[in-house]
Design a protein around this motif. Sequence first.
Motif, PDB file in Angstrom:
ATOM      1  N   VAL A 186      45.497  62.868  64.526  1.00  0.00           N
ATOM      2  CA  VAL A 186      44.316  63.357  63.821  1.00  0.00           C
ATOM      3  C   VAL A 186      43.079  62.957  64.614  1.00  0.00           C
ATOM      4  N   VAL A 187      42.149  63.897  64.739  1.00  0.00           N
ATOM      5  CA  VAL A 187      40.897  63.630  65.433  1.00  0.00           C
ATOM      6  C   VAL A 187      39.756  63.966  64.478  1.00  0.00           C
ATOM      7  N   GLU A 188      38.644  63.272  64.613  1.00  0.00           N
ATOM      8  CA  GLU A 188      37.480  63.559  63.788  1.00  0.00           C
ATOM      9  C   GLU A 188      36.373  64.118  64.661  1.00  0.00           C
ATOM     10  N   GLU A 189      35.803  65.229  64.203  1.00  0.00           N
ATOM     11  CA  GLU A 189      34.713  65.876  64.932  1.00  0.00           C
ATOM     12  C   GLU A 189      33.750  66.452  63.906  1.00  0.00           C
ATOM     13  N   ALA A 190      32.470  66.183  64.076  1.00  0.00           N
ATOM     14  CA  ALA A 190      31.434  66.695  63.166  1.00  0.00           C
ATOM     15  C   ALA A 190      31.793  66.398  61.710  1.00  0.00           C
ATOM     16  N   GLU A 191      32.222  65.158  61.459  1.00  0.00           N
ATOM     17  CA  GLU A 191      32.585  64.680  60.130  1.00  0.00           C
ATOM     18  C   GLU A 191      33.728  65.472  59.494  1.00  0.00           C
ATOM     19  N   THR A 192      34.579  66.058  60.326  1.00  0.00           N
ATOM     20  CA  THR A 192      35.751  66.808  59.859  1.00  0.00           C
ATOM     21  C   THR A 192      36.997  66.214  60.501  1.00  0.00           C
ATOM     22  N   ARG A 193      38.011  65.879  59.664  1.00  0.00           N
ATOM     23  CA  ARG A 193      39.283  65.369  60.187  1.00  0.00           C
ATOM     24  C   ARG A 193      40.216  66.544  60.426  1.00  0.00           C
ATOM     25  N   LEU A 194      40.797  66.593  61.623  1.00  0.00           N
ATOM     26  CA  LEU A 194      41.634  67.721  62.019  1.00  0.00           C
ATOM     27  C   LEU A 194      42.978  67.230  62.529  1.00  0.00           C
ATOM     28  N   GLU A 195      44.065  67.834  62.036  1.00  0.00           N
ATOM     29  CA  GLU A 195      45.395  67.541  62.554  1.00  0.00           C
ATOM     30  C   GLU A 195      45.531  68.273  63.880  1.00  0.00           C
ATOM     31  N   SER A 196      45.554  67.528  64.960  1.00  0.00           N
ATOM     32  CA  SER A 196      45.465  68.173  66.273  1.00  0.00           C
ATOM     33  C   SER A 196      46.582  67.827  67.229  1.00  0.00           C
ATOM     34  N   GLY A 197      47.615  67.168  66.789  1.00  0.00           N
ATOM     35  CA  GLY A 197      48.665  66.846  67.738  1.00  0.00           C
ATOM     36  C   GLY A 197      49.913  66.316  67.082  1.00  0.00           C
TER      37      GLY A 197
ATOM     38  N   MET B 224      42.047  77.390  66.438  1.00  0.00           N
ATOM     39  CA  MET B 224      40.709  76.882  66.647  1.00  0.00           C
ATOM     40  C   MET B 224      39.984  76.851  65.297  1.00  0.00           C
ATOM     41  N   HIS B 225      39.214  75.802  65.109  1.00  0.00           N
ATOM     42  CA  HIS B 225      38.380  75.682  63.917  1.00  0.00           C
ATOM     43  C   HIS B 225      36.943  75.482  64.345  1.00  0.00           C
ATOM     44  N   ASP B 226      36.041  76.248  63.731  1.00  0.00           N
ATOM     45  CA  ASP B 226      34.612  76.046  63.946  1.00  0.00           C
ATOM     46  C   ASP B 226      34.187  74.894  63.045  1.00  0.00           C
ATOM     47  N   VAL B 227      33.736  73.786  63.627  1.00  0.00           N
ATOM     48  CA  VAL B 227      33.333  72.631  62.820  1.00  0.00           C
ATOM     49  C   VAL B 227      31.836  72.408  62.838  1.00  0.00           C
ATOM     50  N   ALA B 228      31.136  73.052  63.752  1.00  0.00           N
ATOM     51  CA  ALA B 228      29.679  72.982  63.830  1.00  0.00           C
ATOM     52  C   ALA B 228      29.218  74.161  64.678  1.00  0.00           C
ATOM     53  N   GLU B 229      27.928  74.380  64.726  1.00  0.00           N
ATOM     54  CA  GLU B 229      27.410  75.469  65.543  1.00  0.00           C
ATOM     55  C   GLU B 229      27.803  75.260  67.004  1.00  0.00           C
ATOM     56  N   ARG B 230      28.442  76.269  67.581  1.00  0.00           N
ATOM     57  CA  ARG B 230      28.876  76.257  68.975  1.00  0.00           C
ATOM     58  C   ARG B 230      29.900  75.152  69.265  1.00  0.00           C
ATOM     59  N   LEU B 231      30.679  74.755  68.232  1.00  0.00           N
ATOM     60  CA  LEU B 231      31.683  73.716  68.419  1.00  0.00           C
ATOM     61  C   LEU B 231      32.984  74.135  67.741  1.00  0.00           C
ATOM     62  N   GLU B 232      34.020  74.381  68.555  1.00  0.00           N
ATOM     63  CA  GLU B 232      35.346  74.713  68.061  1.00  0.00           C
ATOM     64  C   GLU B 232      36.308  73.619  68.476  1.00  0.00           C
ATOM     65  N   VAL B 233      37.273  73.323  67.613  1.00  0.00           N
ATOM     66  CA  VAL B 233      38.270  72.303  67.899  1.00  0.00           C
ATOM     67  C   VAL B 233      39.650  72.913  67.700  1.00  0.00           C
ATOM     68  N   GLY B 234      40.552  72.663  68.641  1.00  0.00           N
ATOM     69  CA  GLY B 234      41.921  73.147  68.516  1.00  0.00           C
ATOM     70  C   GLY B 234      42.697  72.310  67.521  1.00  0.00           C
ATOM     71  N   VAL B 235      43.536  72.963  66.735  1.00  0.00           N
ATOM     72  CA  VAL B 235      44.359  72.253  65.762  1.00  0.00           C
ATOM     73  C   VAL B 235      45.783  72.789  65.820  1.00  0.00           C
ATOM     74  N   LEU B 236      46.705  71.980  65.354  1.00  0.00           N
ATOM     75  CA  LEU B 236      48.094  72.393  65.156  1.00  0.00           C
ATOM     76  C   LEU B 236      48.334  72.378  63.657  1.00  0.00           C
ATOM     77  N   ASN B 237      49.038  73.368  63.152  1.00  0.00           N
ATOM     78  CA  ASN B 237      49.340  73.420  61.727  1.00  0.00           C
ATOM     79  C   ASN B 237      50.741  72.885  61.484  1.00  0.00           C
ATOM     80  N   PHE B 238      50.875  71.924  60.577  1.00  0.00           N
ATOM     81  CA  PHE B 238      52.152  71.319  60.247  1.00  0.00           C
ATOM     82  C   PHE B 238      52.628  71.860  58.904  1.00  0.00           C
ATOM     83  N   ARG B 239      53.858  72.404  58.899  1.00  0.00           N
ATOM     84  CA  ARG B 239      54.436  72.875  57.646  1.00  0.00           C
ATOM     85  C   ARG B 239      55.948  72.950  57.794  1.00  0.00           C
ATOM     86  N   SER B 240      56.623  72.794  56.683  1.00  0.00           N
ATOM     87  CA  SER B 240      58.079  72.967  56.669  1.00  0.00           C
ATOM     88  C   SER B 240      58.369  74.452  56.531  1.00  0.00           C
TER      89      SER B 240
END
Length: 108
Positions: A43-54, A1-17
């Motif tokens: 990738v999804v954009e929320e509160a002007e933040t791009r997040l790798e989410s799937g 989960m990433h906090d991108v704004a007050e009272r707003l969290e977005v789920g993300v997946l982390n990609f790495r080798s």
Amino acid sequence: MHDVAERLEVGVLNFRSVTTIDEGAISVDFEPLLVPYRGCKLVVEEAETRLESGLKLYFQNGQDLLILPADFPLFLAVSGGCIQDRYTTSEYPLKDYEAVELFSAVSH
């Protein structure tokens, strides 16, 4: 989960080798006939933040596999032709995600 704004969290997946699998991680071994030929991160954009989410994987037999954060914290929404009898809802509608190619065995 990433906090991108007050009272707003977005789920993300982390990609790495990786060369070794972390303790507690889940590994998926594909049958030789079901090795994905194409993969995209979503990738999804929320509160002007791009997040790798799937992640979306495409297979030669026409099936695909979609993995996204679910609408419930710490859960995944998994769907596709190779998954049967699953009811999951992703955090955002699929149309809100941008597909960014990770790999492809198909020439453009």
